[in-house]
Enzyme design. Structure first.
Site, PDB file in Angstrom:
ATOM      1  N   GLU A  52     -12.294   1.530   4.480  1.00 26.06           N
ATOM      2  CA  GLU A  52     -11.356   1.869   5.563  1.00 26.06           C
ATOM      3  C   GLU A  52     -11.599   3.346   5.859  1.00 26.06           C
ATOM      4  O   GLU A  52     -10.992   4.233   5.256  1.00 26.06           O
ATOM      5  CB  GLU A  52      -9.913   1.614   5.143  1.00 26.06           C
ATOM      6  CG  GLU A  52      -8.957   1.814   6.312  1.00 26.06           C
ATOM      7  CD  GLU A  52      -7.504   1.710   5.913  1.00 26.06           C
ATOM      8  OE1 GLU A  52      -6.847   0.758   6.337  1.00 26.06           O
ATOM      9  OE2 GLU A  52      -7.025   2.582   5.160  1.00 26.06           O
ATOM     10  N   GLU A  91       0.831  -1.213   0.000  1.00 24.00           N
ATOM     11  CA  GLU A  91       0.000   0.000   0.000  1.00 24.00           C
ATOM     12  C   GLU A  91       0.863   1.261   0.000  1.00 24.00           C
ATOM     13  O   GLU A  91       1.499   1.581   1.011  1.00 24.00           O
ATOM     14  CB  GLU A  91      -0.898   0.010   1.246  1.00 24.00           C
ATOM     15  CG  GLU A  91      -1.795   1.237   1.331  1.00 24.00           C
ATOM     16  CD  GLU A  91      -2.796   1.190   2.473  1.00 24.00           C
ATOM     17  OE1 GLU A  91      -2.603   0.418   3.431  1.00 24.00           O
ATOM     18  OE2 GLU A  91      -3.792   1.938   2.406  1.00 24.00           O
TER      19      GLU A  91
HETATM   20  C1  LER Z   1      -2.875   3.823   6.842  1.00 27.64           C
HETATM   21  O1  LER Z   1      -3.085   5.168   6.580  1.00 27.64           O
HETATM   22  C2  LER Z   1      -3.651   2.975   5.922  1.00 27.64           C
HETATM   23  O2  LER Z   1      -4.210   3.425   4.961  1.00 27.64           O
HETATM   24  C3  LER Z   1      -3.685   1.561   6.221  1.00 27.64           C
HETATM   25  O3  LER Z   1      -4.427   0.859   5.279  1.00 27.64           O
HETATM   26  C4  LER Z   1      -2.251   1.076   6.259  1.00 27.64           C
HETATM   27  O4  LER Z   1      -1.991   0.159   7.209  1.00 27.64           O
HETATM   28 MN    MN Z   2      -5.426   2.176   3.651  1.00 26.97          MN
END
Ligand code: LER
Ligand code: MN
Length: 270
Positions: A247, A153
């Site tokens: 998320e 990521e």
């Molecule tokens: C952190 O900002 C994030 O986007 C998570 O998915 C990374 O662990």
């Molecule tokens: Mn993330």
């Protein structure tokens, strides 16, 4: 494309961008009630979660595990793959290997986000990228042997100084010795770093392996100012079949954030 929603079991991450916070049973039940396909689990570590409990919840609610986060290795243990100390780097890799094993039980890939660390101090940018490359070579192969991708990521500039854009990350993956690493396109980070999110996704093509589906303010999709239509067109153009995983902050509360995400998902994904 499939829908997913995050649950954090990591107390130290309170205040972070995860939708559910009150344990796996509640998260699975609410995710199922709202019509999600899967749950993404942010766990304190591979030992912290009872695997048979996860399997039972998956069966009971007919949900998959979309992915597992490894960020607790950083948040709880202070580990990173680019730490100046080789002992810490080894511990970071051990932690990620154990998380790969944990997720692979349900064909869920592990995500390397904050565990990539940063360059600085005694570690030059070039050295940090070499360390990250070695780690992704090793861990990518480890994941491949277990039948799952490894997900890398890129993060925004306030969280890393390594790779911040999809284009730079694609180029970096091209220097790896295996082709089992895929990219996580987190729309919150991309909104900060990319000139054009949809074009960046097209550039990622079949290397895009997971999406963090969230708005500009890190609230549920639809609650900020990201224009999602061109992004969904780009995902259709690259024939993306993976998860759009929420998320996002639990704002105004977890269930509302999850419901808002699902409303956006249904509106955007036909
Ligand atoms: C952190 O900002 C994030 O986007 C998570 O998915 C990374 O662990
Ligand atoms: Mn993330």
């Amino acid at each position: 494309m499939k829908s997913a929603v995050t649950v954090s079991l990591v107390e130290e991450a309170r205040g972070g961008p995860f939708v559910f916070w009150d344990g796996l049973p509640a998260a699975f039940q609410q995710a199922a009630e709202l019509g999600f396909d899967a749950v993404e689990i942010f766990a304190p570590g591979p030992q912290a979660v009872n695997s048979s409990e996860v399997s039972q919840l998956m069966d009971r609610h007919q949900l998959a595990v979309a992915a597992v986060g490894t960020g607790a290795g950083m948040v709880k243990l202070g580990l990173s793959l680019t730490d100046p100390e080789s002992r810490k780097r080894s511990e970071a890799k051990d932690f990620i290997r154990a998380m790969i094993d944990f997720g692979a039980q349900w064909q869920a890939p592990a995500i390397i986000g904050s565990m990539q660390g940063k360059w600085g101090g005694t570690v030059s940018r070039e050295t940090a990228l070499d360390l990250l490359r070695d780690a992704l070579n090793e861990l990518g192969l480890y994941a491949q042997e277990r039948g799952v991708h490894l997900i890398y990521e890129p993060l925004n500039r306030y969280e890393t100084n390594l790779l911040k854009t999809i284009e730079d990350s694609v180029q970096f993956l091209g220097t790896l010795q295996n082709d089992n690493v895929r990219l996580l396109a987190d729309l919150f980070h991309m909104n900060i770093e990319e000139a054009d999110i949809a074009q960046a996704i097209r550039g990622g093509g079949n290397l895009i392996g997971h999406i963090h589906f969230v708005d500009s303010n890190r609230q549920a999709a639809g609650m900020g100012h990201i224009n999602f239509e061109p992004i969904l067109s780009a995902l259709n153009d690259i024939d993306y079949r993976g998860y759009l995983s929420a998320e996002a902050f639990p704002l105004p509360d977890s269930v509302t954030a999850a419901r808002n995400t699902m409303d956006a998902f249904r509106r955007l994904v036909s």
